[in-house]
Design a protein around this motif. Sequence first.
Motif, mmCIF file in Angstrom:
data_model
loop_
_atom_site.group_PDB
_atom_site.id
_atom_site.type_symbol
_atom_site.label_atom_id
_atom_site.label_comp_id
_atom_site.label_asym_id
_atom_site.label_seq_id
_atom_site.Cartn_x
_atom_site.Cartn_y
_atom_site.Cartn_z
ATOM 1 N N HIS A 1 42.730 41.354 39.509
ATOM 2 C CA HIS A 1 41.605 42.092 40.104
ATOM 3 C C HIS A 1 41.560 41.903 41.622
ATOM 4 O O HIS A 1 41.343 42.860 42.369
ATOM 5 C CB HIS A 1 40.287 41.622 39.487
ATOM 6 C CG HIS A 1 40.123 42.021 38.055
ATOM 7 N ND1 HIS A 1 39.067 41.595 37.273
ATOM 8 C CD2 HIS A 1 40.866 42.820 37.250
ATOM 9 C CE1 HIS A 1 39.178 42.110 36.058
ATOM 10 N NE2 HIS A 1 40.273 42.854 36.024
ATOM 11 N N GLU B 1 42.018 44.850 44.372
ATOM 12 C CA GLU B 1 40.987 45.123 45.375
ATOM 13 C C GLU B 1 41.574 45.070 46.790
ATOM 14 O O GLU B 1 41.222 45.866 47.653
ATOM 15 C CB GLU B 1 39.851 44.096 45.260
ATOM 16 C CG GLU B 1 39.058 44.174 43.967
ATOM 17 C CD GLU B 1 37.981 45.243 44.013
ATOM 18 O OE1 GLU B 1 36.815 44.912 44.304
ATOM 19 O OE2 GLU B 1 38.299 46.413 43.758
ATOM 20 N N ASN C 1 43.682 48.247 47.205
ATOM 21 C CA ASN C 1 42.996 49.534 47.068
ATOM 22 C C ASN C 1 42.304 50.006 48.343
ATOM 23 O O ASN C 1 42.080 51.207 48.526
ATOM 24 C CB ASN C 1 41.956 49.466 45.937
ATOM 25 C CG ASN C 1 42.599 49.439 44.564
ATOM 26 O OD1 ASN C 1 43.800 49.689 44.439
ATOM 27 N ND2 ASN C 1 41.827 49.123 43.538
ATOM 28 N N GLN D 1 32.413 44.524 43.145
ATOM 29 C CA GLN D 1 31.994 45.924 43.153
ATOM 30 C C GLN D 1 31.819 46.416 41.724
ATOM 31 O O GLN D 1 32.349 45.835 40.780
ATOM 32 C CB GLN D 1 33.053 46.769 43.866
ATOM 33 C CG GLN D 1 33.309 46.335 45.301
ATOM 34 C CD GLN D 1 34.315 47.246 45.993
ATOM 35 O OE1 GLN D 1 33.977 48.345 46.409
ATOM 36 N NE2 GLN D 1 35.548 46.785 46.129
ATOM 37 N N ASP D 2 31.102 47.498 41.598
ATOM 38 C CA ASP D 2 30.855 48.070 40.277
ATOM 39 C C ASP D 2 32.060 48.917 39.873
ATOM 40 O O ASP D 2 32.027 50.141 39.906
ATOM 41 C CB ASP D 2 29.576 48.923 40.314
ATOM 42 C CG ASP D 2 29.195 49.432 38.923
ATOM 43 O OD1 ASP D 2 29.753 48.899 37.939
ATOM 44 O OD2 ASP D 2 28.372 50.348 38.831
ATOM 45 N N ASN D 3 33.146 48.212 39.545
ATOM 46 C CA ASN D 3 34.348 48.915 39.117
ATOM 47 C C ASN D 3 35.116 48.038 38.128
ATOM 48 O O ASN D 3 34.656 46.960 37.731
ATOM 49 C CB ASN D 3 35.225 49.291 40.329
ATOM 50 C CG ASN D 3 35.711 48.082 41.107
ATOM 51 O OD1 ASN D 3 35.711 46.956 40.615
ATOM 52 N ND2 ASN D 3 36.140 48.306 42.333
ATOM 53 N N ALA D 4 36.294 48.483 37.751
ATOM 54 C CA ALA D 4 37.076 47.764 36.729
ATOM 55 C C ALA D 4 37.584 46.412 37.215
ATOM 56 O O ALA D 4 38.022 45.592 36.405
ATOM 57 C CB ALA D 4 38.256 48.631 36.297
ATOM 58 N N ASN D 5 37.517 46.163 38.528
ATOM 59 C CA ASN D 5 38.027 44.902 39.083
ATOM 60 C C ASN D 5 36.936 43.870 39.343
ATOM 61 O O ASN D 5 37.177 42.865 40.005
ATOM 62 C CB ASN D 5 38.784 45.173 40.392
ATOM 63 C CG ASN D 5 40.007 46.035 40.178
ATOM 64 O OD1 ASN D 5 40.726 45.851 39.207
ATOM 65 N ND2 ASN D 5 40.236 46.988 41.075
ATOM 66 N N ASN D 6 35.739 44.115 38.823
ATOM 67 C CA ASN D 6 34.648 43.169 39.048
ATOM 68 C C ASN D 6 34.948 41.835 38.348
ATOM 69 O O ASN D 6 35.316 41.809 37.176
ATOM 70 C CB ASN D 6 33.330 43.755 38.516
ATOM 71 C CG ASN D 6 32.149 42.874 38.883
ATOM 72 O OD1 ASN D 6 31.974 41.803 38.321
ATOM 73 N ND2 ASN D 6 31.335 43.336 39.810
#
Length: 676
Positions: A169, A173, A176, A245-250
């Motif tokens: 993750h 991040e 990205n 963050q509010d995503n798949a990598n939280n």
Amino acid sequence: MQNPLLSQFDLAPFSKIKSEHFEPAFREALRQAKEEINKITENTATPSFENTIEALEASGEQLNRVASILFNLNSAETSTEIQQIAQQVSPWLSEFSNDLILNETLFARVKSVYETKDSLALSTEQAKLLEESYANFSRNGANLPKDKQEQLRAIDQELAKLSLQFGEHVLAETNNFQLTVLEESKLEGLPDDAKETAAQLAKEKGLEGFLFTLHYPSYLPFMKYVKDRDLRKEMALAFGRKGFQDNANNNEAIVLEVANLRFKRAQLLGYETHAHFVLEQRMAKTPTQVNNFLEDLLNKAKPAATKEFEELSNFAKEQDQIDQLQKWDAAYYAEKLKQKKFDLNEEELKPYFELSNVIKGMFTIAGKLFDLKFEEVDDIDVYHEEVKTYRVTNTEGNFIAVFYADFHPRPGKRDGAWMTVYKNQQITAGENSRPHISIVCNFTRPTATKPSLLTFNEVTTLFHEFGHALHGMLANTTYASLSGTSVYWDFVELPSQLLENWCYEEEALALFAKHYQTGEVIPMHLVEKIKASSNFQEGMQTLRQLSFGRLDMTWHGIDPTSITDVKSHEINAFKGTKFYPDVSENCMSTAFSHIFQGGYSSGYYSYKWAEVLDADAFAYFKEKGIFNKEVAASFKATVLSQGGTIAPMELYKKFRGQEPKPEALLKRAGLLLVEE
């Protein structure tokens, strides 16, 4: 299909390895390792040091080699396939480890040898191996009832999986985010080198303008030099919200789960917390001693840090009418103030720190101190074309080690810098099998017009990792598990931090700090400025490190079951160590790879702990001469070659003749003067 990972190899056969080789290699290596364990447990002879302890030490070598290749690639040159394989095999390795530790017959044999140790006439190293072997079983569940052993298995498998996910993750991040700046005028203050690198990166991605990322060689100059405060804020917020963050990598749920599973594991094993479990095998011994150490340093550093922050705040107010310094102002105004106070500009130094020159000088220093020679060779297989390889010998021509060095950032490489091992040193059948050591860094890349010119911080980082590498390369023990950096975690940073000291010495700088165009040795007035500025904001830097150590201990030195919010917990942990206002969008724990992916859980304090050792050790070098052969030979013979065969403090006292004095660190850091 011929599998290079299952052949008998000395050097890692990187170019022959394909992703599909790993799964069958792990299956076969695990089968071999289990067979080796079975031979020990099925042996009908009375358990002895040789047929049990040494046999156990020798088992699983193929498995260790394959695992080192996979997990090092997963850090330095990963891909979706490598990440998936790592996720697949981690539970297998965890299960194998648990099977071994919880094997009743095997433990009974180890325990039998351990209980007769006083009658065995073992060498110091043999006695240490026996002690560590027994502790490995007893500390990891061998004495637990069956139901608790099964709980332990489940926890260990889950922790292995979560650690990998955490790292994936953070890397995602980091990769990205990118900031594209179209107008050069917006980059006022940024040095030409950094602009050229950013333009080159944009071009490689098919973009216009200048491209910046969260990789350190891009991020750090941006934060230090770009005048546009809004752009600095944008970069800082992006850096600080990795995993938040509010995503798949939280990573928030992972942080909470890891902390709770580690606590649950410690409780199962009869320890109060994870920190109590970890610190039992550290120099510090207990969470109380760690916390006292951190608080003592905090009390000594805080007066200086407070003055430094006031000075920086006043400076920013004078310069740009900044009423409240924010985190994204820290590096920018610190650099401006440093230039003003010491008339020192980092950019003025960089032409003297061309990477290849620094490497040559570093090798020369290692030669002067430890009688080593480094020959760059091209016949050693590598995992990426940028990796450099060296054959290391001593001045008598004897082979010492293989050394790999990987210097620049790539999308498949995690941030930071580290040392790692592809093959441990050990003595088998009378032959001293020499180690294969690697360092991995993320330094400034060359541009179309200039070679890789390092910041001074990158220079000290290189020496730091090379110090770890020397610890691995100069290992000279019988057993692999006690070799090189296999020492207590709060001792492992001594060689690395000690070597950084040579970066500040005129005699050493003359060997590598040469202008990349003219060959001119760095002028004395710049050397004096480097020395004069070495303690710049040392109080604030100390508080920063202490805050990370405290955060680590608040995750691992307490019962974390009542913690429900990562951010709130972090704010509380940082009380008393922070000067900048909190940023609600940012969180450190969710990208704190040292403790949630690496091996520093309950151990981040060790950086400061080892600074006490290194300051005291270097004071000895300074007293006798920084290239004094006798002092260097003593350090090599004790700290660098003995690995974990002798208790760290005993080794240190053999070298120094006394226990380390904290005053050496406080004096070097300029903190004693504040006290007085």
